[in-house]
Design a protein around this motif. Sequence first.
Motif, PDB file in Angstrom:
ATOM      1  N   ALA A  53       0.928  -1.093  -0.010  1.00  0.00           N
ATOM      2  CA  ALA A  53      -0.154   0.178  -0.005  1.00  0.00           C
ATOM      3  C   ALA A  53       0.876   1.303   0.017  1.00  0.00           C
ATOM      4  N   VAL A  54       1.807   1.260   0.735  1.00  0.00           N
ATOM      5  CA  VAL A  54       2.897   2.416   0.688  1.00  0.00           C
ATOM      6  C   VAL A  54       3.506   2.625  -0.448  1.00  0.00           C
ATOM      7  N   SER A  55       3.811   1.423  -1.094  1.00  0.00           N
ATOM      8  CA  SER A  55       4.393   1.447  -2.810  1.00  0.00           C
ATOM      9  C   SER A  55       3.480   2.160  -3.622  1.00  0.00           C
ATOM     10  N   LYS A  56       2.253   1.814  -3.470  1.00  0.00           N
ATOM     11  CA  LYS A  56       1.172   2.580  -4.260  1.00  0.00           C
ATOM     12  C   LYS A  56       1.073   4.001  -3.800  1.00  0.00           C
ATOM     13  N   TYR A  57       1.102   4.351  -2.698  1.00  0.00           N
ATOM     14  CA  TYR A  57       1.193   5.725  -2.232  1.00  0.00           C
ATOM     15  C   TYR A  57       2.103   6.474  -2.723  1.00  0.00           C
ATOM     16  N   ALA A  58       3.441   5.885  -2.814  1.00  0.00           N
ATOM     17  CA  ALA A  58       4.561   6.550  -3.437  1.00  0.00           C
ATOM     18  C   ALA A  58       4.714   6.595  -4.892  1.00  0.00           C
ATOM     19  N   HIS A  59       4.100   5.628  -5.535  1.00  0.00           N
ATOM     20  CA  HIS A  59       4.033   5.860  -6.951  1.00  0.00           C
ATOM     21  C   HIS A  59       2.784   6.396  -7.550  1.00  0.00           C
ATOM     22  N   GLY A  60       1.937   6.996  -6.573  1.00  0.00           N
ATOM     23  CA  GLY A  60       0.820   7.725  -7.230  1.00  0.00           C
ATOM     24  C   GLY A  60      -0.239   6.882  -7.865  1.00  0.00           C
ATOM     25  N   ASP A  61      -0.312   5.525  -7.250  1.00  0.00           N
ATOM     26  CA  ASP A  61      -1.265   4.567  -7.802  1.00  0.00           C
ATOM     27  C   ASP A  61      -2.770   4.616  -7.153  1.00  0.00           C
ATOM     28  N   VAL A  62      -2.615   5.713  -6.135  1.00  0.00           N
ATOM     29  CA  VAL A  62      -3.910   5.819  -5.479  1.00  0.00           C
ATOM     30  C   VAL A  62      -4.571   7.233  -5.699  1.00  0.00           C
ATOM     31  N   THR A  63      -5.931   7.246  -6.118  1.00  0.00           N
ATOM     32  CA  THR A  63      -6.345   8.422  -6.390  1.00  0.00           C
ATOM     33  C   THR A  63      -6.635   9.259  -5.235  1.00  0.00           C
ATOM     34  N   THR A  64      -6.256  10.697  -5.391  1.00  0.00           N
ATOM     35  CA  THR A  64      -6.362  11.542  -4.299  1.00  0.00           C
ATOM     36  C   THR A  64      -7.340  12.725  -4.867  1.00  0.00           C
ATOM     37  N   ASP A  65      -7.768  13.505  -3.894  1.00  0.00           N
ATOM     38  CA  ASP A  65      -8.479  14.580  -4.099  1.00  0.00           C
ATOM     39  C   ASP A  65      -7.818  15.975  -4.051  1.00  0.00           C
ATOM     40  N   ASP A  66      -7.790  16.690  -5.169  1.00  0.00           N
ATOM     41  CA  ASP A  66      -6.782  18.025  -4.959  1.00  0.00           C
ATOM     42  C   ASP A  66      -7.452  18.787  -4.011  1.00  0.00           C
ATOM     43  N   GLU A  67      -8.812  18.983  -3.977  1.00  0.00           N
ATOM     44  CA  GLU A  67      -9.493  20.116  -2.878  1.00  0.00           C
ATOM     45  C   GLU A  67      -8.864  19.596  -1.365  1.00  0.00           C
ATOM     46  N   ILE A  68      -9.029  18.452  -1.248  1.00  0.00           N
ATOM     47  CA  ILE A  68      -8.525  18.048   0.147  1.00  0.00           C
ATOM     48  C   ILE A  68      -7.140  17.893   0.370  1.00  0.00           C
ATOM     49  N   ALA A  69      -6.166  17.765  -0.596  1.00  0.00           N
ATOM     50  CA  ALA A  69      -4.884  17.616  -0.558  1.00  0.00           C
ATOM     51  C   ALA A  69      -4.240  19.131  -0.313  1.00  0.00           C
ATOM     52  N   THR A  70      -4.910  20.124  -0.967  1.00  0.00           N
ATOM     53  CA  THR A  70      -4.411  21.547  -0.937  1.00  0.00           C
ATOM     54  C   THR A  70      -5.092  22.184   0.082  1.00  0.00           C
ATOM     55  N   ASP A  71      -5.936  21.449   0.991  1.00  0.00           N
ATOM     56  CA  ASP A  71      -6.320  22.475   2.049  1.00  0.00           C
ATOM     57  C   ASP A  71      -5.265  22.713   2.973  1.00  0.00           C
ATOM     58  N   ASP A  72      -5.280  23.954   3.524  1.00  0.00           N
ATOM     59  CA  ASP A  72      -4.082  24.472   4.600  1.00  0.00           C
ATOM     60  C   ASP A  72      -4.078  23.369   5.749  1.00  0.00           C
ATOM     61  N   ARG A  73      -5.503  23.220   6.384  1.00  0.00           N
ATOM     62  CA  ARG A  73      -5.432  22.516   7.564  1.00  0.00           C
ATOM     63  C   ARG A  73      -4.894  20.808   7.307  1.00  0.00           C
ATOM     64  N   VAL A  74      -5.145  20.359   6.107  1.00  0.00           N
ATOM     65  CA  VAL A  74      -4.634  19.182   5.828  1.00  0.00           C
ATOM     66  C   VAL A  74      -3.170  19.163   5.524  1.00  0.00           C
ATOM     67  N   GLN A  75      -2.622  20.132   5.076  1.00  0.00           N
ATOM     68  CA  GLN A  75      -1.189  20.113   4.918  1.00  0.00           C
ATOM     69  C   GLN A  75      -0.383  20.325   6.159  1.00  0.00           C
ATOM     70  N   GLU A  76      -1.220  21.360   7.077  1.00  0.00           N
ATOM     71  CA  GLU A  76      -0.429  21.487   8.168  1.00  0.00           C
ATOM     72  C   GLU A  76      -0.396  20.106   9.082  1.00  0.00           C
ATOM     73  N   LEU A  77      -1.531  19.536   9.117  1.00  0.00           N
ATOM     74  CA  LEU A  77      -1.490  18.414   9.813  1.00  0.00           C
ATOM     75  C   LEU A  77      -0.271  17.069   9.391  1.00  0.00           C
ATOM     76  N   VAL A  78      -0.583  17.138   8.154  1.00  0.00           N
ATOM     77  CA  VAL A  78       0.398  16.232   7.353  1.00  0.00           C
ATOM     78  C   VAL A  78       2.005  16.634   8.002  1.00  0.00           C
ATOM     79  N   GLU A  79       2.289  17.711   7.815  1.00  0.00           N
ATOM     80  CA  GLU A  79       3.656  18.332   8.017  1.00  0.00           C
ATOM     81  C   GLU A  79       3.821  17.986   9.502  1.00  0.00           C
ATOM     82  N   ARG A  80       2.951  18.742  10.623  1.00  0.00           N
ATOM     83  CA  ARG A  80       3.182  18.352  11.871  1.00  0.00           C
ATOM     84  C   ARG A  80       3.103  16.885  12.424  1.00  0.00           C
ATOM     85  N   THR A  81       2.167  15.929  11.730  1.00  0.00           N
ATOM     86  CA  THR A  81       2.434  14.739  12.057  1.00  0.00           C
ATOM     87  C   THR A  81       3.249  13.627  11.523  1.00  0.00           C
ATOM     88  N   GLY A  82       3.887  14.328  10.307  1.00  0.00           N
ATOM     89  CA  GLY A  82       5.028  13.472   9.674  1.00  0.00           C
ATOM     90  C   GLY A  82       6.271  13.934  10.424  1.00  0.00           C
TER      91      GLY A  82
END
Length: 302
Positions: free
Chosen positions: A44-73
């Motif tokens: 599953a991680v490999s699929k994430y890394a290779h872009g084989d999982v469909t993502t949502d641009d609106e969610i991905a570019t939301d400031d709150r989502v990006q902030e949480l990803v950076e902080r959690t990561g």
Amino acid sequence: MKFIEEVVVEEFLPTFRSLLAADLRERGLTQHEVAELLGVSQSAVSKYAHGDVTTDDEIATDDRVQELVERTGSGLATGNVSQVQALVEAEVLVRELSTSSDILAERHEAANPALADYDGDFTVHDADSEVRVREHVLSSVRRGVRMLERTSGFATQIPAVGANLVECTPDADTVEDVAGVPGRVLDVMGRTEIPAEPEFGVSAYVATVLLDARAAGVDAHAALNIAYSADTVAALADAGYAVVEFEPEGESTTDDHHIRDAVRDADAVDVLYQTGGYGVEPIVYVLAENAPDAVRMARGLL
């Protein structure tokens, strides 16, 4: 019918996991380590890394989502944030995005157009949300209406002006907070006719009586009007209900001044009635905790 949890799983989760997996990999973690932290397989991680999982641009570019990803990561990579804390932080964000007018709430509403009828702020996870409260009231009135339809002889209790079965929300202020039958319940050749499914704000007649009684201190959420007779009033009193008369004024059968005065002067009120006047049909109103209970009161007269 689509649950908001489905929106989370199908649209938020793949995007969030992809972003977080990419962030962790950029911080130098191995595919195995990322899989362990996210609780997913290495494939599953490999699929994430290779872009084989469909993502949502609106969610991905939301400031709150990006902030949480950076902080959690950053926290997971350094060990300063536990998996439990990361999960809780993500759950908090999901709840925020699920509130009124936010990303996931809008997606949920788009999948369930009927939710658009509720234009107030609410969250579907809130036990006291407007949606849940009002739908509960509508469900109660529907049960009461079905009982009326199955009650043999109820048509004989319907006044000439028609009957209505209503129930209000706990904090009702106006008739818009009271659900009833559009067009009233009618006697059609000895048969109880229900013209339409219950709605809010359709009964200025019985709803006003209920609201006025509540304003004077009656602890009731539902009301049903039936035809008046001295025998009916006596039968209700004999059944142990507190029966109170009020005086109508002019052509109004729901004069709040008289109803409230009558209620305030009584020790208890289960039934209100008036014996009519010029242009006013005599009516009995039974008051109850909910719509089915109001119907049971009327059934006891048959």
